[in-house]
Every structure is written in C-alpha cells, then in structure tokens.
Design an enzyme around this catalytic site. Sequence first.
Site, PDB file in Angstrom:
ATOM      1  N   ASP B 380      33.992   4.522  14.787  1.00  0.00           N
ATOM      2  CA  ASP B 380      32.763   4.344  15.525  1.00  0.00           C
ATOM      3  C   ASP B 380      32.802   5.346  16.671  1.00  0.00           C
ATOM      4  OD1 ASP B 380      30.476   3.099  16.544  1.00  0.00           O
ATOM      5  OD2 ASP B 380      31.704   1.973  17.935  1.00  0.00           O
ATOM      6  N   LYS B 381      31.683   5.656  17.279  1.00  0.00           N
ATOM      7  CA  LYS B 381      31.723   6.621  18.381  1.00  0.00           C
ATOM      8  C   LYS B 381      31.748   5.914  19.735  1.00  0.00           C
ATOM      9  CE  LYS B 381      28.078   8.937  19.702  1.00  0.00           C
ATOM     10  NZ  LYS B 381      27.996   8.684  21.141  1.00  0.00           N
ATOM     11  N   LYS B 523      10.726   2.060  26.576  1.00  0.00           N
ATOM     12  CA  LYS B 523      11.811   3.043  26.557  1.00  0.00           C
ATOM     13  C   LYS B 523      12.457   3.005  25.174  1.00  0.00           C
ATOM     14  CE  LYS B 523      16.082   0.754  28.019  1.00  0.00           C
ATOM     15  NZ  LYS B 523      15.856  -0.654  27.810  1.00  0.00           N
ATOM     16  N   THR B 635      28.216   6.467  13.385  1.00  0.00           N
ATOM     17  CA  THR B 635      27.667   6.028  14.661  1.00  0.00           C
ATOM     18  C   THR B 635      26.200   5.680  14.524  1.00  0.00           C
ATOM     19  OG1 THR B 635      27.174   6.715  16.898  1.00  0.00           O
ATOM     20  CG2 THR B 635      27.315   8.448  15.273  1.00  0.00           C
ATOM     21  N   ARG B 726      23.049   7.389  12.987  1.00  0.00           N
ATOM     22  CA  ARG B 726      21.967   6.451  12.754  1.00  0.00           C
ATOM     23  C   ARG B 726      22.286   5.494  11.615  1.00  0.00           C
ATOM     24  NH1 ARG B 726      19.518   6.700  17.330  1.00  0.00           N
ATOM     25  NH2 ARG B 726      18.230   8.515  17.746  1.00  0.00           N
ATOM     26  N   ASP B 751      34.683  -0.873  18.084  1.00  0.00           N
ATOM     27  CA  ASP B 751      34.867  -1.740  19.237  1.00  0.00           C
ATOM     28  C   ASP B 751      33.787  -2.794  19.384  1.00  0.00           C
ATOM     29  OD1 ASP B 751      32.832   0.046  19.969  1.00  0.00           O
ATOM     30  OD2 ASP B 751      33.143  -0.506  22.059  1.00  0.00           O
TER      31      ASP B 751
END
Lengths: 348, 1111
Positions: B380-381, B523, B635, B726, B751
């Site tokens: 994962d990033k 947003k 990610t 994505r 994480d």
Amino acid sequence: MEMEGGSSLGSGGAVQPISFPSWRQRVFYKFTQQNLSACKPALSPTLVITLFLLMGIAFVPVGLICLRASENVEEFVVRYDIECIPENYRGNKVAYIKDETISKRCTLSIKMLNHMKAPIYVYYELDNYYQNHRRYVKSRSDKQLLHGLQLNDISSCLPVESHNGLPVVPCGLIAWSFFNDTFTFHRKALNLSVNRKNISWKSDRDHKFGKDVYPFNFQNDTLVGGGKLDPSIPLNEQEDLIVWMRVAALPKFRKLYGIIEEDLDADELLTVHLMNNYNTYSFGGKKNLVLTTSNWLGGKNSFLGISYIATGCCSILASILFALIHVKNPRPQREPSCSVWSRKSSSR
Amino acid sequence: MKRFVYINDDSSPISFCDNRVSNRKYTVLNFLPKNLWEQFSRFMNQYFLLIACLQLWPLITPVNPASTWGPLIFIFAVSATKEAWDDYNRYLSDKKANEKKIWVVKEGIRKHIEAQDIHVGNIIWLRENDEVPCDLVLLGTSDPQGICFVQTAALDGETDLKTRLIPSACVGLASEQLYKMKGVIECPNPDKDIRRFDANMRLFPPFLDNDLCPLTIKNTLLQSCHLRNTEWACGVAVYTGNETKLGMSKGIPEPKLTAVDAMIDKLTGAIFLFQLVVVIVLGFAGNIWKDTEARKQWYVKYPPEGPWYELLIIPLRFELLCSIMIPISIKVSLDLVKSLYAKFIDWDEEMFDHDTNTPSHAANTAISEDLGQVEYILTDKTGTLTENRMVFRRCCISGILYGSASGDALRDAELLNAISNNVPDVIRFLTIMAICNTVIPIKSNSGAISYKAQSQDEDALVNAAAQLHMVLISKSSNIIEVNFSSTALQYVLLDILEFTSDRKRMSVIVKDCQNGKIILLCKGADEAILPHACAGQQMRTYIDAVEQYAQLGLRTLCLGWRQLEDDDYNEWSHMFKEASSSVTDREWKLAEICQKIEHNLEILGVTAIEDRLQDGVPETIEILRRAGINFWMLTGDKQDTAIQIALSCNFISSEPRGQLLFLNGKNEGEVFRSLDRILRTMKLTSSEPKEVAFVVDGVSLEIILKNYKESFAELATLSRTAICCRVTPSQKAQLVELFKSCDYRTLAVGDGGNDVRMIQQADIGVGISGREGLQAARAADYSIGKFRFLKRLILVHGRYSYNRTAFLSQYSFYKSLLICFIQILLSLSSFSLFSGVSGTSLFNSVSLMAYNVFYTSIPVLTCVFDKDLSEKTVMQNPQILVYCQAGRLLNPSTFAGWFGRSVYHAMVVFLITAHAYADEKSEIEQLSMVALSGCIWLQAFVVALEMNSFTVLQLLAIWGNFGAFYVINSLASAVPSFGMYTIMFRLFRQPSYWITVILILGIGMGPVLAIKYFRYTYRSSTINILQQQERSGGPVYAMGLGSLESQLKSSETDMTPLSITQLKNRNSVFEPLLSDSPTATRRSVGSSAFDYLQAAQGRLSSSHSRNLKNN
C-alpha cells in the site's frame, strides 16, 4: 524487560546491555536477539587436509595392531555335519537324523596345525540358522526363566507354551530348539578335559535364570525339538541352555561349548567323539566345531584391521589429493552463482 | 430478506436469538470427539494412528506398541491441551461479557439484567464509557441535539471518535417518553458489513406521524464499541448474540500453509510411497521365503495351515518396521522451532519502533519460513511507504500559487496578506477547508481545541485553516461555529454528501446564518471535481497546479462551491431524503442524487498536502529488490501522486534508466490493445538493462481482471515493478489472488482498513501499526511499526527460519530413514538375499523410541541458533535470498542427498557392525547397541557438520546429548529386568567396541566431509563464498564484497534479467515459471518500445482532456 533495554539503545546500534545487571539476564538478552556469541569453524583447505591426514595417520597403525592381534589368534575350524553321516545315509540326511534308532555317535580326528596356548575356546558354529527370525526371537519368556511356574502368562512363548494343559518350563521356541550335539576330546587316548563351567554370562546366571526354577514338562511333546534338560538341575546351572538362549543377530554364529585349559601342540592329533544329534540337514544349515584362542580384540577377525588400514590409506590419499588440488588451484576463481544463472539463461 | 423489530414489545411474535455471545469452538461434551476429529483430519496423524493401531496386534508388532502410542498420545495431548486452554479462555471472556449487568427497559421500568438476556426489541441504556452489548439503533442521548460519540476501536481498530445521531423521528423525545416508545424497525437480515445499515423506522402513535424514518450506520451503536463523551444514550437492540455485525464478521481465518510445509508434506507423501514399495517387495519376498524355506526350518515351527490373513502378516510387519521412516517427532519439532522463530521476531529490538513504542509481533507463528521465500511484495502507499502524517504545504487559489517559494503556504506572506485583506475567494477557500469535512472539534477544559478526524487529509486541512485564522470552534448536530479573525460565524448544516471511494468527493450543504444563503461546499479529487465545474471557468491553471503538485508527490484536493436557490435545494432535499431512506441500493441511489446537485461548481482552488516518506523506505526497497523481490504498489491514490512517490522511494527509476508504460483504457478494446502492447514491449525489453514498470489504474484493472486475466498474469510475471493506482480494496485482494494462482509467494503490506482483505488473502500479510488504526495490524500475520523493518523481517528472520527449517526437516527424515534402513538390512541379512525376511526389529522398543524422540531430536532443535551468515553480511548481500526464494535448500534433489546419505550411513553402520561383531560376538542385544551407538555417533557429527555456527547451547545440546546417550543406556544396563542388562558395561570393556564405533564414524563421515569440502571450496555457491570471506576475516571480506558487488554490477544494473533468470532457475525440479520469456535481440526494438511509451502517454493526456470535456 527487553523492551526497556531496547529503548535505551539506538536502533540497529551495537548491543550494549547496560541496563542488565545480572549475567543471566545478559545472556537471556543475547539469546532473544539471536546474538549469542558463536564460533564459526570454516572448512578451510588446511583444516580439511590436516584432518584427513591425521585420520589416516591414526587409522593405519590401529589397523596394523588389530590385524596383528587377529593374526596372533590361532583358530581351527572343522565342519562335521557331513562327515558324521554314514556313507549310506548321505543321500537322505534328514531321514538319518530323524531316525532315533540309529546311533549318532561320530568320531573326528583333528591334526592341530599350530601350537595353541590355553585357554582354548571350544565353539560350535551354526550357519544358515536364523535365530533372528521374528517368530523365533519372540518365542521366550524372560520372566518364566526367572520365576518358573509361578508365572502363568506365558503367551509370548507361542507356539511352545504348554503341553497336555501343563506349562512348559523353559517355554518357547528358543529353548525348545536347544542345541544338543556333545563333544568330548581325547589326546593320545587320554581324556582332554573341557571346562563346561562359567561358559555363560555371570549376569545371566545370577539375574536372568532362576536358581530354583527346574525344567518341567520339557520336550514331552510328540514332536521333540532339540536337546532335553535334566529336570533336577535348576535353570541357572544349565549353562548350555543359558548360552543358547542368548540369541544371535546373524544367521552365522558361534556359541561357546567349553574351554580347554591345556596347551595344544602343533601337529598334535586330537580325537573328538561327538554326538551328532542336532538337525541342520532339513534346512541346509552347517555345523562346525571351532577351537580358538582369544586375545584383547576377541577371536580371529581380520575385518577391523583391514578396514582400518584401507580407511587410513584412503584418507591419506584424499588428503594428498586435496593438497594437490589446493596447491594447483590455490583459490579457485570462483564466480558467484549469479553468473552461472545468467549463463544458463542465455542458453535457454 | 428483512427482519422487523418491534420496539419494546415483549409479545413480539417473532423470536430472534438471545444475546448470549459464544466464541467457543467446543463444549465439555463434544471437546474430545471434535478435537480428535480435527486432529485426525491431517494425513500425518491418520498415518500415525493407523500404525499405532496395527501395533496393538501382537502377532505383527516388532516393538512394544508403547513406542508409538507414547509419542502419539503426547503430541495429541499437547495440542488438545492448547486448544482446551484457548477455548476455556474464550469461555471465560464470553461469560464475562454475557453476565455483564445492563440497564434495560422492561414494561416501562428500567431494570438491571444480564447482557445475555437481552432480546431483540429491548431498549437499552448505556452510560459514558460503557461497552455496547449488542447492535443498537440509537433512540435518544443526553445531548439535546441527539448526537453521541463512540469509539469503534474494538470493531475496526480506528481510535478516533465517531459521531452517531438519533434518527430524525426521535428528535426531541424526552427520556420518559423513550420508556414507553413503540414502533417497528425494518432492517436487513444480519450481515457483517460494519459500514452499512440500510433500514427504516416507523414509530407507532401517539409518538409521531406515520412517516418512514431512514436509518443508516450513523444511527447505530454496534456491539463492542464504547460510548464516549456522552452522558447517556439509549437504543433498541436490533441484532443480538452472534448475529451482530461483530459476531457475523468473526470467523476463523483459514490456516495458512507455508511453501516449506507443503514441500514437507510432499516429501512425506513420497516417503510413504517408497515405504509402501519396500513393504510390498519385502512382504512378497518374505512370504515366498516363508513358504519355501521357513517351513523347512523346523525350529521356527510354522503351523502347516495358517489363518486366512496369513499372507498379510509379513507385509504388515514390514509396514510397522518401516513406519518410523516418517518421523513422528517432526511435527513437534517444527511446531517448537516455529514458535521460537516467532518469538525472535517479537523480541527483536532492531524491529522495535521507538516512536510509538510498539514491538514487532508475529501473530501467526507458523509461517516464518515463508518470509524467506517471498517473491512479490504488494504494498500500500499511504501510511505504509509514507508516514501518513499529512501537512498542508501549498495551495492554489483562483489561479495564484501560494507556498511555491518557501514550500510552506502557511508562512507565505502573500497568502497571509490576502487573508487580512479579506479577499473573498480566499476566505471562501478557507471556509471550505474548515467546514467541509466530518471533523469533530473537542474543546478541552483549558479551552484549547483539538480535532478528531477520520481522514488525515481533513485533519491537515482543518488544522491549516485554523492556523490561517479560520478556526472551527464547535460542531453540534446542525450548527457549525467558525471563528474567523475573532468574529464568530455560524452555519446551519443542512446535508452531508458523504465521501465514498467511488464518488471521490464529499460535499456539505450549509446555510450561511449571516446572509441566509444556501451554499454547497465541495472538495474532492481533481477528476471528480473539475469535470463538474461551471462553464466558462478557466480550468487551465488548476489542471497545471494539480499536475505540478502531483509532480512534487503532494496529495491534491480541489475545492469548489456553488450557491443554491432555495427552491432547487428543497426539491433536491426531498429526493435526497427519499434516497437515503431506501433500503436497497442506497449507496448507488445516493450517489445518483448527489450527482444532481454537485455540478456547476465554481472552482476555488487546489490544496496540496504533503505526506512524507517514512524513514529508510528507499533503502529498504532497494535492498529487497536486490534480493530479487518484485514490488507492486497498490494505492487508492491518483496516478501522478503514486508515480511521484514511487520515484522518490526508488520504486521506479527515472527516464534514462527506467521506463514507465501506461496501461489504460476506457473500454474493453482499448484496454486489450494497451495490455497487448505492453506485454509485447515487456517481452522485448526483458533482456534490456532497463527497469520497465507499468502503471495501471483501477478502471482498466477492473476490465482486465474481468476479461484478460491470463494475459495480465503473464504480464505480472514479467514485470518486476508495477503501480496500480485508484484501486479498491477488493481489487487489491483480487491481485493477490492472481499472484497466488500463478504460484508466487506474495507478501502484502498495508496499514489501513482498506488493506485488510489484501493482507488476509496474501500468503503473508504484514500490517504496519500506523496512524490509520490497528485494523491492518490485527488482521495481519506480522505487524511491524515501520516499513523499513520489512527488510530485516524478510532477510534476517525469514531467511534464517527457512534455512533452519530446511535443515531440521530433512535431518528428521534422514535420521528416521537411517534407523529404518538398518532394520531392513537386518531383514535382508546381507549374506544371502531373501533370507530370514521375517521382519525382526534389531533394536528394542525403548531404544527406538528414545532414538526418535530424544537422542536425535534434541540436538537438532538447536538449529534455531544456527546462522549461516551474519546478519550484516546478509544485509549487504541481499541477493543471496534467492536461495530461499527458489527453495534450494529444501527440494526433492536436496532431499535425495539426505536420502542417499541415510542409505550410505545405514550400510556403513550395519555392515561394519555385522562384520566386526560376527561369530562369537553376534549376540543380538550387544550387536544392536553397537549399531545404535554407531548411529548416535554419526548423528552427532552430521549435526555438527551441517551447523554453521556454534553457540554454547548448540555445543551443549550436541555433545551433552551424546553423553546422555551413554549415561541413559548405562543406567538401563544396570536394571536386571531389562533386556539390555549389563550390555553397555560389557561393551565399554571391549576395545573392539570403541574400535568399531570409530571405524563407523571414520567411514561414515569421511566421504561426507570430503564432498562437503569439495563443494564448499570448488563448487561454491554465493553463500559459501560469503562464508569463506566472513570467516577469513576483515580485509579479505571487504575485498570479497567489492568483487561481489562488481560482479553484480557487471551484469549492469539490469536487475530485471537477473531476477527473471533467478526465478527461472529456481531449481531443476520445479517447473520453470517464465519458460516463454523472450531471448530475442533487443537493440532494434528499443526505439519501438519508446514509441509505445510516447503513444501511451499521448493517449493518456488526450483521454484525460476528453474526459474533462465529456463531463
């Protein structure tokens, strides 16, 4: 605990367990960090070459000593199971041995080759006789040998455990097939005494065979196996049986018959009167009579000596070979295996 | 299917299960049968049970049945006790939970009852800090606005506070009314989705009108959450007992099997077959011999007619004799060393995270070896590679870039100026930053405000806004209070259009109390906002800004707003309410409705948030890649950010060295063409010294995983690096599944909650106990504090574990085979074949058992301290991990070596013993002790030779065990009733005993040593070379290292071909994985590959702009 220690240390830093006062905790800490000090022996050429050389140097003399010890043993083997059958029965040995009406008496004349020093051990040797057969090995009851008739559970003795509803003492196939050839030795018409006492292990007499256990109901069956036992002598004095009951692991074995406590001269003539009772004919076994002296290594057996010498020589050879390779090719230009991989890949 | 819950109605016709929580696997009655059944579902255990049962038949057993039953019962007792203990603890905790006293309303009165007596429909009262006993729908709270706060840490690991509010229908009810409240809740049947609860409530008169009131997860209190910052709350139980969301999501994860275990199982199977062959051959020979020879042997007294099963007896005896070929001790030994490996990981201080004071933890103790065999790491990033500590760095407001000069917009004088000058766009920008979120401000007693946020980005924005004088003061159910330059502003919160990963944006609709206007503040990700901008706005600057920020590796969010007409809003609001009360497809319907209002936005600007890389990430990735491990980044973030992060952490190299291919497309055709092109490029460039990586986005991935799985799998095996951006959690899991189906060992590291599925799916799941909660760390097999610990986890712990297990398991087979071959040789009796084939055991039962369970098992256990190379060397030369990855230390060919060694040693022991102890010495007890001593001597030296380093413990175990053998046997020789009475003492006194044993040792070990030396010196593997360098000391070591590195560089930085071939040549026995990788010449195609890249990039930008236009 080790966590506190950890916080006092930098990560990845040298391990200095300051926070551990006791030696034991320190060792445990090192253990948890897989950091116990260790020696790492390397298989360096020098080490290996010396090792092989030392092994060779040690093995050859030992081999020579063993070989010499074996050579010093005087051994005399005579096969008697064929000779002791009358000419007319040679075609049907089994019938001869099974016929109880025929006398099994037999006389052998032996001419000694070398001088033999007392004590001279008299063995009978059986070959192709499977005392290690599973059915045979299991068919005994150590408890019965020690306690006699008090013991009721003798199922381990199958198929020779009882007859006519009465237990057999000693029970089992081993005792049932007790070897019963007898030998008497004569030297120039004089009787040569053979000591038949103390031929079995003392520990067996004292602890394995009961001193108030008497043979009972033994060999009363229609089918008689081997020798019979005197019912008036307790088992711990039946030394022949005790010797026989020590089962051999291999199909060829010797068992002690007695000890001649006189020297025998070279070229001396011995006459052996023997009773050829034991049936080895039906299964093609051999019976030998062995007279041998003994020393610290045992009887005549050159196997250990020869193997030691051969191994020693091989290891010296190996050390020379390794030394040569090492000298010729001191640090071979080793390529890491990855280059080998790339080579492989290009060939693919 | 739906369930109807009648509030506070004891006469409810439908009965649901009560609230008794049960996590127990067993009951007192079914424990024994169930546990035994479970244990016996394993092949090995079945085998041992069969053997043990056969041994009960005295006719065929060569040894005392106790020699098998003893260890077997021991093993079973140990694992049963462990299970029972665990289950007892579960029972205790269940009992505690079940007997907890809970306030429940019964017939209008509040009563104290035990938690297990709660029924669906009961109204339950909770106080602050109480644990929620079952799933509730909130009805009332102490807060006049009807909100309360819960902590869901026990449920999903997130430690922040979440707001829960009462359904609109219950607003304003006094607590006395709640006692008498009646109604019905229509909710779905129990499921385990803790993020969804699509239900309706209808209250019965006299309380309210007959309106349907929609319920969402926001109106619920789920089991095991804690009520915080709220005096009291009450709710109606909807799911109870094991039907709660928590109860449903509990489940025992499938036990993971390591590659080593699988190999051991395979070898066990092979040995079993071999054993069957031996048994059949010897059994056949034995029967023939019995019929031809044994009948003549009168002293054996075979009955003329045997029972019907007579033919079976000899084969079965051999089966029992050979049964020790499969060592009963191996399972116990492996379990023991594996738990020690896990403990070493827990203890390791170099993997201790000093920032958060968390040690590493191995939750799964059984799979350490797999760490050493990892081939692909899926990472994962956010939070894994990066710290997930978001800091607002830059922004672009109405075309002006702030923070570009100093790198910190908060200190940009220009921005501060603009704020003090009340530039309307800037103020609006700040307003959105402050209120368009789900952050909860908490005012402490001292007046300081702290924020609780679910999303780190929102936290960063709110904090940044606060520093820019736009302070979010308080948020009650519908009033938001903001303090701007010491003037208080109030907004009425009308609706929250929540963030979903599909929508990629969130909006709030508020009513400005100052002027009464209704505005929508929005947003979201650029591609989710910019297409919805109102016509005529200049987009160029924003697109440029987004691109520029992404280039810097910053996370961008676009902010927009729109003023709504009251009529429009009311109309929309009606639809929105309708959609939010629908029970089916609510999420989709809501998204549809939201779409209707989130358009014509006036774009205000772009925020850029920095997410710093964790310490040591580039080095870790570098080292692990040199170790031949392939990295994929999965990610949810956008492509550009992902690529930037990837660049900054050595994940991919920049242009001249590396090459990035883009895999994308909007429909099947495009995706297929793109995939095909990349596949061709990959094949062509795989021999090129270039790091080729590809990037794929979630949309294309969806199409690929649906339609082109095979070609993608091929691509996956070809590429060392890939970036998937994505992607959704389920796609992550699908990718793991893909790698597993290609038979690669995958390690997933993540994480957050979105990585949980991937972590559970992977062969090894590693969780980083990070800021997004502990959810991932809990689901993982290993949890570590920092990404950089991964290299130590793999290179040190994984590698050592693999090496040690490889040795331990093969050695276990070796020693069992050794003793077994001696038995067989005795049966064949060496002199004349086919003689005495009766299945006699040379060794007595006690010796056999002690040999297997004790003498040979203890010394080898100390291999857990063995280190072939020091940790430092391993870290410096990570490429040696390939030995573990390719399984070179444990595979059929190495096993064949051990097998051969056991045959050779058995011959040596038996032949020498038989010849040295021939004739008058051939007494069986004596001979067996000589042979056993020979075995023990050989064992000790084999272990000593195969170990690489000796700590005190190893020396103690090896030679102590050696001494123990003599002590124990001497003791046994002193007991008159034992078969071996006096045997040892006799042997001690015989010089021939010592001479024989030393001969066995010399002949047995000589060739083994010679071969090992020869291979070590002249056919040395990289490990051997490193060992030699390590042991010959400092300077040589350094030089050697240099030469090694040059070796590495000589193949140019082309890790790609190196690694591929490494993988390809895992070992001769394995099926080559990449057999069709191309070896074609490459120079000519290099340029064409570049063309593809250009084309792909062109396509990307064009599709991007088309995208913008279309929407």
